[in-house]
Enzyme design. Structure first.
Site, PDB file in Angstrom:
ATOM      1  N   ASN A 137      81.047 -69.212-139.779  1.00  0.00           N
ATOM      2  CA  ASN A 137      81.657 -68.213-138.891  1.00  0.00           C
ATOM      3  C   ASN A 137      82.420 -68.834-137.711  1.00  0.00           C
ATOM      4  O   ASN A 137      83.432 -68.305-137.284  1.00  0.00           O
ATOM      5  CB  ASN A 137      80.636 -67.184-138.423  1.00  0.00           C
ATOM      6  CG  ASN A 137      79.461 -67.783-137.700  1.00  0.00           C
ATOM      7  OD1 ASN A 137      79.094 -68.945-137.921  1.00  0.00           O
ATOM      8  ND2 ASN A 137      78.827 -67.006-136.850  1.00  0.00           N
ATOM      9  N   ALA A 162      79.140 -75.132-144.578  1.00  0.00           N
ATOM     10  CA  ALA A 162      79.162 -74.024-145.525  1.00  0.00           C
ATOM     11  C   ALA A 162      80.195 -74.305-146.605  1.00  0.00           C
ATOM     12  O   ALA A 162      81.274 -74.864-146.346  1.00  0.00           O
ATOM     13  CB  ALA A 162      79.488 -72.725-144.795  1.00  0.00           C
ATOM     14  N   GLY A 212      72.383 -70.729-138.869  1.00  0.00           N
ATOM     15  CA  GLY A 212      72.588 -69.936-140.064  1.00  0.00           C
ATOM     16  C   GLY A 212      71.591 -68.809-140.188  1.00  0.00           C
ATOM     17  O   GLY A 212      71.074 -68.305-139.183  1.00  0.00           O
ATOM     18  N   SER A 213      71.298 -68.449-141.407  1.00  0.00           N
ATOM     19  CA  SER A 213      70.443 -67.301-141.681  1.00  0.00           C
ATOM     20  C   SER A 213      68.972 -67.648-141.494  1.00  0.00           C
ATOM     21  O   SER A 213      68.571 -68.819-141.529  1.00  0.00           O
ATOM     22  CB  SER A 213      70.669 -66.811-143.109  1.00  0.00           C
ATOM     23  OG  SER A 213      70.162 -67.761-144.040  1.00  0.00           O
ATOM     24  N   GLU A 234      69.167 -72.364-134.835  1.00  0.00           N
ATOM     25  CA  GLU A 234      69.822 -71.204-134.215  1.00  0.00           C
ATOM     26  C   GLU A 234      70.121 -70.246-135.349  1.00  0.00           C
ATOM     27  O   GLU A 234      70.989 -70.504-136.175  1.00  0.00           O
ATOM     28  CB  GLU A 234      71.093 -71.635-133.476  1.00  0.00           C
ATOM     29  CG  GLU A 234      71.632 -70.547-132.557  1.00  0.00           C
ATOM     30  CD  GLU A 234      72.711 -69.702-133.212  1.00  0.00           C
ATOM     31  OE1 GLU A 234      72.372 -68.605-133.706  1.00  0.00           O
ATOM     32  OE2 GLU A 234      73.873 -70.126-133.228  1.00  0.00           O
ATOM     33  N   LEU A 235      69.360 -69.161-135.394  1.00  0.00           N
ATOM     34  CA  LEU A 235      69.412 -68.259-136.533  1.00  0.00           C
ATOM     35  C   LEU A 235      70.095 -66.946-136.146  1.00  0.00           C
ATOM     36  O   LEU A 235      70.990 -66.930-135.326  1.00  0.00           O
ATOM     37  CB  LEU A 235      68.000 -68.049-137.077  1.00  0.00           C
ATOM     38  CG  LEU A 235      67.236 -69.361-137.359  1.00  0.00           C
ATOM     39  CD1 LEU A 235      65.848 -69.082-137.862  1.00  0.00           C
ATOM     40  CD2 LEU A 235      68.000 -70.246-138.343  1.00  0.00           C
ATOM     41  N   CYS A 268      76.557 -64.517-134.325  1.00  0.00           N
ATOM     42  CA  CYS A 268      75.133 -64.318-134.016  1.00  0.00           C
ATOM     43  C   CYS A 268      74.952 -63.723-132.628  1.00  0.00           C
ATOM     44  O   CYS A 268      74.042 -62.924-132.403  1.00  0.00           O
ATOM     45  CB  CYS A 268      74.387 -65.646-134.112  1.00  0.00           C
ATOM     46  SG  CYS A 268      74.357 -66.352-135.768  1.00  0.00           S
ATOM     47  N   GLU A 365      70.295 -57.545-139.139  1.00  0.00           N
ATOM     48  CA  GLU A 365      71.500 -57.934-138.410  1.00  0.00           C
ATOM     49  C   GLU A 365      72.748 -57.402-139.115  1.00  0.00           C
ATOM     50  O   GLU A 365      72.909 -57.575-140.329  1.00  0.00           O
ATOM     51  CB  GLU A 365      71.584 -59.452-138.310  1.00  0.00           C
ATOM     52  CG  GLU A 365      72.791 -59.960-137.544  1.00  0.00           C
ATOM     53  CD  GLU A 365      72.831 -61.468-137.446  1.00  0.00           C
ATOM     54  OE1 GLU A 365      73.560 -61.976-136.577  1.00  0.00           O
ATOM     55  OE2 GLU A 365      72.144 -62.143-138.230  1.00  0.00           O
TER      56      GLU A 365
END
Length: 461
Positions: A137, A162, A212-213, A234-235, A268, A365
Site C-alpha cells: 500500500n 509484496a 501487513g495483515s 505493524e498490523l 492502516c 478493517e
C-alpha cells in the site's frame, strides 16, 4: 500469487518475474552475512553520506518512480510523488540524527559504584541481517522507514516485498546500490510468501520486521518466537475519528474525508470509524457525506484524480462483502456502496451509518474508501465505541476542550492520539500500535534502537 505488475486501473498484466531459486537465495544470504561483517565497522559519517546520496537520487527519480508505484498499486500519481519525497526526507532525517540517537550512554558513576564498577557505558550495536516483510500500500515508504534507520545503525536489509509491487522492490535495491552502499547492504528477494518461514529460520537472519495483515503477523511472530528472534509488527488498524461539540465542524469534516480516502482508503492509519457526538452528528454527517460524494474517482495517472482503484480484485470483493453484510443487517448507505461499471478495481467513496456491534464492518478493517458513522451521546460513550475494536493503531480527536483532550489521551487504547488533525507518520515521532495492531515502534529514536544490541560495558575499579 505470481510476482507481477498488474495495473489495477484496467487489470492488465504488465510484467511478470520468476521467483529466485534456492541457489540464488542462498547466495544472497551469504552476501548479506559477509557484507554485515565489514559494514558494521563503518562510521556514522560514512553511512550518512551514503544515505544522503540515496535521498538525492530518490528526489531525481521522483516522477518516474511515482508512475511505477501508481501503475503497480493504483494510488493517485500526485500521492505517489509525495510518498517518494517523504522517503527522501526520512533518509535525510536519519542521516542527520542517527549518531546522536545511538550515542553511548554513561550513567553517573555514583549510581553504579555499588556494582563494583568505576565506569559503565551502554552502547548500541547492530544486530546483523534483518528481514523486512513489507506490503504494497505504501511500497516505498513502508520499506524506507525500516531501511533508513536499520542501515544507519549498521545493519543490512533483506526485503521480501509484496508480490504485486516487484518493480518498486527492485528499484529500492538499485537505489541503494547507485548511492554507493556496499553490495549486500540492501537486497530485494523476489520470492513468494511461502519462502518467508525458511528465511526467518536461517541463523544468518537475526531479526524481522513486518507491516501487513494480522495473519501474516501471527505467522512471522510464531516462527520468530520459536527461533528466539526479535520482531517488530505493524498490523491492521481501524482508527476512530471522534468529533465533539466544540470542534470546528467544517475543518473536521474536510480533514475526515482526506483521512478516510488517502491512498484510496488503503492505509492502516486511515481513519475508518467516525464517532460523532449526538449534538453535532447531523451537521457533521451532512458535511462529511457531501465531501465524500464530491471526490473525483478515476485514472490514477491523471493529475486531478483523488481516488483511484483498489490494488487488487480480491481487495474490492472483500470491501463489497463488508458493505453488503452491513446493508443486510440494517445499516444505511448514505453514499456510494455500489461497484461501478467498467474496467479496473474501482469502488466509490462510501459512508455507512447505523452500524451495530454484530456487523462484520464493525469488527473488521475496511481497507478501501468506506467509512462507518457512529452516534455517541457523550464522551464516555465515544471512548467505549472507539475502544470496542481488536485494533489499536492510532486515533483522531476533534475538540477544543482541554479536559476532554486529557480524557481521550488517558483512555483511548491506541499507539497515537492526534488532536484536531489527521494521523500521519513522521521520522521524528514513534509509530506503532497496541492490541492486534502489533508491537514495537518504527521511526524516531525508538525505531532505530529496535534492531540494536543494547550492550552494557562494565569497567572494574
Amino acid at each position: 500469487m505470481p510476482i507481477a505488475t498488474v495495473n489495477p486501473a484496467n487489470g492488465e498484466t504488465i510484467k511478470t518475474y520468476e521467483p529466485m531459486d534456492e541457489e540464488e537465495l542462498e547466495r544472497r544470504l551469504q552476501l548479506a552475512e559477509a557484507t554485515f561483517r565489514t559494514y558494521r565497522t563503518t562510521s556514522f559519517a560514512e553511512r550518512a553520506a551514503l544515505l544522503e546520496r540515496a535521498a538525492d537520487l530518490l528526489d531525481e527519480d521522483q516522477a518516474d518512480i511515482g508512475r511505477v508505484m501508481t501503475t503497480e498499486m493504483g494510488k493517485p500519481v500526485k500521492q505517489a510523488r509525495a510518498e517518494a519525497a517523504k522517503c527522501a526526507k526520512a533518509m535525510r532525517w536519519y542521516a542527520a540524527h542517527a549518531e546522536a540517537l545511538l550515542a553511548d550512554e554513561e550513567p553517573d558513576p555514583s549510581d553504579v559504584t555499588d556494582s563494583g564498577a568505576s565506569r559503565a557505558v551502554v552502547r548500541y550495536r547492530p544486530l546483523g541481517p534483518v528481514l523486512a516483510v513489507m506490503p504494497w500500500n505504501f511500497p516505498l515508504w513502508q520499506v524506507v522507514r525500516f531501511a533508513a534507520p536499520a542501515l544507519m545503525a549498521g545493519n543490512v536489509g533483506l526485503l521480501k516485498h509484496a508480490s504485486n509491487v516487484p518493480q518498486t522492490a527492485l528499484y529500492l535495491e538499485d537505489l541503494f546500490h547507485r548511492a554507493g552502499f556496499p553490495v549486500g547492504c540492501f537486497q530485494t528477494l523476489l520470492v513468494g510468501s511461502g519462502a518467508i518461514d525458511d528465511i526467518l529460520r536461517d541463523e544468518r537472519v537475526r531479526a524481522a520486521t513486518l507491516t501487513g495483515s494480522e495473519p501474516a503477523g501471527r505467522a512471522v511472530a510464531s516462527t520468530a518466537g520459536e527461533m528466539i528472534k526479535k520482531t517488530v509488527l505493524e498490523l491492521g488498524g481501524s482508527d476512530p475519528f471522534i468529533v465533539m461539540p466544540s470542534a470546528d465542524l467544517d475543518r473536521a469534516a474536510q480533514v475526515a474525508v482526506t483521512a478516510r480516502v488517502q491512498n484510496n482508503g488503503q492505509s492502516c492509519i486511515a481513519a475508518k470509524r467516525f464517532i460523532v457526538h449526538t449534538d453535532v452528528y447531523d451537521a457533521f454527517a451532512e458535511r462529511f457525506v457531501a465531501g465524500m460524494r464530491a471526490l473525483r474517482v478515476g485514472d490514477p495517472l491523471e493529475e486531478d484524480t483523488e481516488v483511484g482503484p483498489l490494488a487488487s480484485e480480491r481487495g474490492r470483493e472483500d470491501l463489497e462483502e463488508l458493505v453488503d453484510d452491513a446493508r443486510r443487517g440494517g445499516a444505511r448507505v448514505l453514499c456510494g456502496g455500489e461497484r461501478p461499471e467498467g474496467p479496473g478495481w474501482f469502488y466509490p467513496p462510501t459512508v455507512v451509518a447505523d452500524v451495530d456491534r454484530e456487523m462484520r464492518i464493525h469488527r473488521e478493517e475496511t481497507f478501501g474508501p468506506v467509512a462507518t458513522l457512529y452516534r455517541a451521546n457523550d464522551l464516555d460513550e465515544a471512548v467505549l465505541i472507539a475502544n470496542d475494536s481488536l485494533f489499536g493503531l492510532s486515533s483522531n480527536v476533534w475538540t477544543r476542550d482541554e479536559a476532554e483532550v486529557d480524557r481521550f489521551v488517558r483512555d483511548l487504547e491506541a499507539g497515537g492520539v492526534f488532536v484536531n488533525g489527521m494521523t500521519a507518520s513522521h521520522p521524528a515521532l514513534p509509530f506503532g500500535g497496541v492490541k492486534r495492531s502489533g508491537y514495537g515502534r518504527e521511526l524516531s529514536g525508538h525505531g532505530i534502537r529496535e534492531f540494536c544490541n543494547i550492550t552494557t560495558v562494565w569497567h572494574g575499579a
